[in-house]
Design a protein around this motif. Structure first.
Motif, PDB file in Angstrom:
ATOM      1  N   THR A  44      -4.461   3.642  -0.179  1.00  0.00           N
ATOM      2  CA  THR A  44      -4.067   3.201  -1.514  1.00  0.00           C
ATOM      3  C   THR A  44      -4.063   4.414  -2.437  1.00  0.00           C
ATOM      4  O   THR A  44      -4.362   5.524  -2.023  1.00  0.00           O
ATOM      5  N   ASN A  45      -3.753   4.157  -3.699  1.00  0.00           N
ATOM      6  CA  ASN A  45      -3.737   5.219  -4.699  1.00  0.00           C
ATOM      7  C   ASN A  45      -2.649   6.236  -4.345  1.00  0.00           C
ATOM      8  O   ASN A  45      -2.819   7.432  -4.522  1.00  0.00           O
ATOM      9  N   ILE A  46      -1.538   5.738  -3.850  1.00  0.00           N
ATOM     10  CA  ILE A  46      -0.493   6.591  -3.291  1.00  0.00           C
ATOM     11  C   ILE A  46       0.323   7.312  -4.358  1.00  0.00           C
ATOM     12  O   ILE A  46       0.625   8.484  -4.222  1.00  0.00           O
ATOM     13  N   PHE A  87       1.355  -0.062  -4.136  1.00  0.00           N
ATOM     14  CA  PHE A  87       1.952   0.562  -2.958  1.00  0.00           C
ATOM     15  C   PHE A  87       0.863   0.925  -1.962  1.00  0.00           C
ATOM     16  O   PHE A  87      -0.143   1.532  -2.320  1.00  0.00           O
ATOM     17  N   THR A  88       1.066   0.526  -0.720  1.00  0.00           N
ATOM     18  CA  THR A  88       0.045   0.669   0.317  1.00  0.00           C
ATOM     19  C   THR A  88       0.683   1.253   1.575  1.00  0.00           C
ATOM     20  O   THR A  88       1.818   0.937   1.900  1.00  0.00           O
ATOM     21  N   HIS A  89      -0.087   2.071   2.255  1.00  0.00           N
ATOM     22  CA  HIS A  89       0.371   2.683   3.504  1.00  0.00           C
ATOM     23  C   HIS A  89      -0.669   2.353   4.572  1.00  0.00           C
ATOM     24  O   HIS A  89      -1.861   2.577   4.361  1.00  0.00           O
ATOM     25  N   LEU A  90      -0.218   1.805   5.712  1.00  0.00           N
ATOM     26  CA  LEU A  90      -1.110   1.436   6.805  1.00  0.00           C
ATOM     27  C   LEU A  90      -0.746   2.261   8.034  1.00  0.00           C
ATOM     28  O   LEU A  90       0.430   2.376   8.384  1.00  0.00           O
ATOM     29  N   ILE A 103       3.241   1.692   8.523  1.00  0.00           N
ATOM     30  CA  ILE A 103       3.784   0.648   7.649  1.00  0.00           C
ATOM     31  C   ILE A 103       3.585   1.042   6.196  1.00  0.00           C
ATOM     32  O   ILE A 103       2.502   1.475   5.800  1.00  0.00           O
ATOM     33  N   TYR A 104       4.635   0.870   5.424  1.00  0.00           N
ATOM     34  CA  TYR A 104       4.582   1.093   3.990  1.00  0.00           C
ATOM     35  C   TYR A 104       4.952  -0.222   3.330  1.00  0.00           C
ATOM     36  O   TYR A 104       5.901  -0.889   3.762  1.00  0.00           O
ATOM     37  N   GLY A 105       4.188  -0.633   2.325  1.00  0.00           N
ATOM     38  CA  GLY A 105       4.497  -1.902   1.686  1.00  0.00           C
ATOM     39  C   GLY A 105       3.800  -2.091   0.359  1.00  0.00           C
ATOM     40  O   GLY A 105       3.190  -1.172  -0.185  1.00  0.00           O
ATOM     41  N   ILE A 106       3.893  -3.301  -0.128  1.00  0.00           N
ATOM     42  CA  ILE A 106       3.297  -3.696  -1.406  1.00  0.00           C
ATOM     43  C   ILE A 106       2.155  -4.667  -1.115  1.00  0.00           C
ATOM     44  O   ILE A 106       2.303  -5.597  -0.331  1.00  0.00           O
ATOM     45  N   LYS A 141      -2.857  -9.155   0.962  1.00  0.00           N
ATOM     46  CA  LYS A 141      -1.659  -9.386   1.768  1.00  0.00           C
ATOM     47  C   LYS A 141      -0.748  -8.179   1.562  1.00  0.00           C
ATOM     48  O   LYS A 141      -0.341  -7.892   0.434  1.00  0.00           O
ATOM     49  N   VAL A 142      -0.479  -7.464   2.665  1.00  0.00           N
ATOM     50  CA  VAL A 142       0.443  -6.335   2.596  1.00  0.00           C
ATOM     51  C   VAL A 142       1.808  -6.834   3.069  1.00  0.00           C
ATOM     52  O   VAL A 142       1.934  -7.330   4.191  1.00  0.00           O
ATOM     53  N   ILE A 143       2.791  -6.711   2.204  1.00  0.00           N
ATOM     54  CA  ILE A 143       4.158  -7.115   2.503  1.00  0.00           C
ATOM     55  C   ILE A 143       4.919  -5.847   2.882  1.00  0.00           C
ATOM     56  O   ILE A 143       5.212  -5.014   2.024  1.00  0.00           O
ATOM     57  N   PRO A 144       5.214  -5.664   4.177  1.00  0.00           N
ATOM     58  CA  PRO A 144       5.871  -4.419   4.601  1.00  0.00           C
ATOM     59  C   PRO A 144       7.278  -4.276   4.027  1.00  0.00           C
ATOM     60  O   PRO A 144       8.046  -5.243   3.991  1.00  0.00           O
ATOM     61  N   SER A 145       7.586  -3.077   3.580  1.00  0.00           N
ATOM     62  CA  SER A 145       8.953  -2.783   3.147  1.00  0.00           C
ATOM     63  C   SER A 145       9.624  -1.811   4.117  1.00  0.00           C
ATOM     64  O   SER A 145      10.842  -1.831   4.251  1.00  0.00           O
ATOM     65  N   GLU A 146       8.839  -0.974   4.773  1.00  0.00           N
ATOM     66  CA  GLU A 146       9.358  -0.051   5.773  1.00  0.00           C
ATOM     67  C   GLU A 146       8.327   0.098   6.884  1.00  0.00           C
ATOM     68  O   GLU A 146       7.130   0.051   6.629  1.00  0.00           O
ATOM     69  N   GLY A 147       8.799   0.301   8.103  1.00  0.00           N
ATOM     70  CA  GLY A 147       7.886   0.498   9.221  1.00  0.00           C
ATOM     71  C   GLY A 147       8.510   1.314  10.324  1.00  0.00           C
ATOM     72  O   GLY A 147       9.741   1.381  10.454  1.00  0.00           O
ATOM     73  N   TYR A 148       7.670   1.936  11.120  1.00  0.00           N
ATOM     74  CA  TYR A 148       8.112   2.740  12.258  1.00  0.00           C
ATOM     75  C   TYR A 148       7.037   2.636  13.331  1.00  0.00           C
ATOM     76  O   TYR A 148       5.847   2.547  13.016  1.00  0.00           O
TER      77      TYR A 148
END
Length: 184
Positions: A44-46, A87-90, A103-106, A141-148
């Motif tokens: 977080t804190n991206i 904005f969250t990155h997993l 995973i990048y998401g909200i 709840k992380v809602i993915p917007s992009e993933g790889y």
């Protein structure tokens, strides 16, 4: 997302090692790798311009829409950071040599008691001493917007055998596969 197939060694392989996934197939791959990983680095804190905050978090569920669920204390730093910057990155790692997911998401924070009840297990009481009715439990709840993802096509045993055969024959026999995850 900064991750790209350009420059990937998989682009030089004789076998097709690039497989982008969408919809239900992407959700199933995400669920499979997340369940194997059991936890991830939750960042977080991206977008604040200061070093991001990273902590390991136990994954509670990847739902049918591809949302990733976690439990957190209401007064935690991550909840404060999400309230300021959702904005969250997993970052997941299911195994030593396979099962990587980015995973990048909200993120959204809620106090949905029905969802808490659904996700609750006795193990979670380690962090929430008041049980599933603890008023300090929140859901993220992380809602993915992009993933790889990066994985193997046939599992680690086959990947190892292909690597060994490759060393012996001098022919590339890579069993890896990578691609985007579009869970929309």
């Amino acid at each position: 997302m900064a991750t790209s197939q350009e420059g990937s060694t998989n682009n030089t392989q004789e076998e097709n090692n690039i497989k982008d996934l969408g919809g239900k197939e992407a959700v199933e791959k995400l669920r499979e790798l997340a369940e194997k990983a059991e936890s991830c680095f939750f960042c977080t804190n991206i977008k604040t311009g200061i070093p991001l905050s990273v902590r390991p978090m136990a994954i509670q569920q990847v739902d049918d829409e591809g949302n990733i669920w976690f439990m957190s204390m209401k007064d935690s730093h991550k909840n404060d950071e999400i309230a300021t910057d959702p904005f969250t990155h997993l970052l997941f790692q299911a195994g030593a040599h396979s099962g990587f997911v980015n995973i990048y998401g909200i993120s959204e924070i809620s106090r949905d008691q029905a969802k808490i009840d659904e996700l609750w297990s006795p193990f979670i009481k380690t962090w929430f001493q008041g049980g599933k009715e603890d008023p300090n439990i929140t859901l993220i709840k992380v809602i993915p917007s992009e993933g790889y993802y990066w994985d193997t096509k046939h599992g680690t045993a086959v990947a190892f055998l292909k690597m060994a055969a490759s060393v012996i024959t001098g022919k590339t026999m890579d069993d890896s596969v990578e691609g985007t995850l579009d869970v929309d």
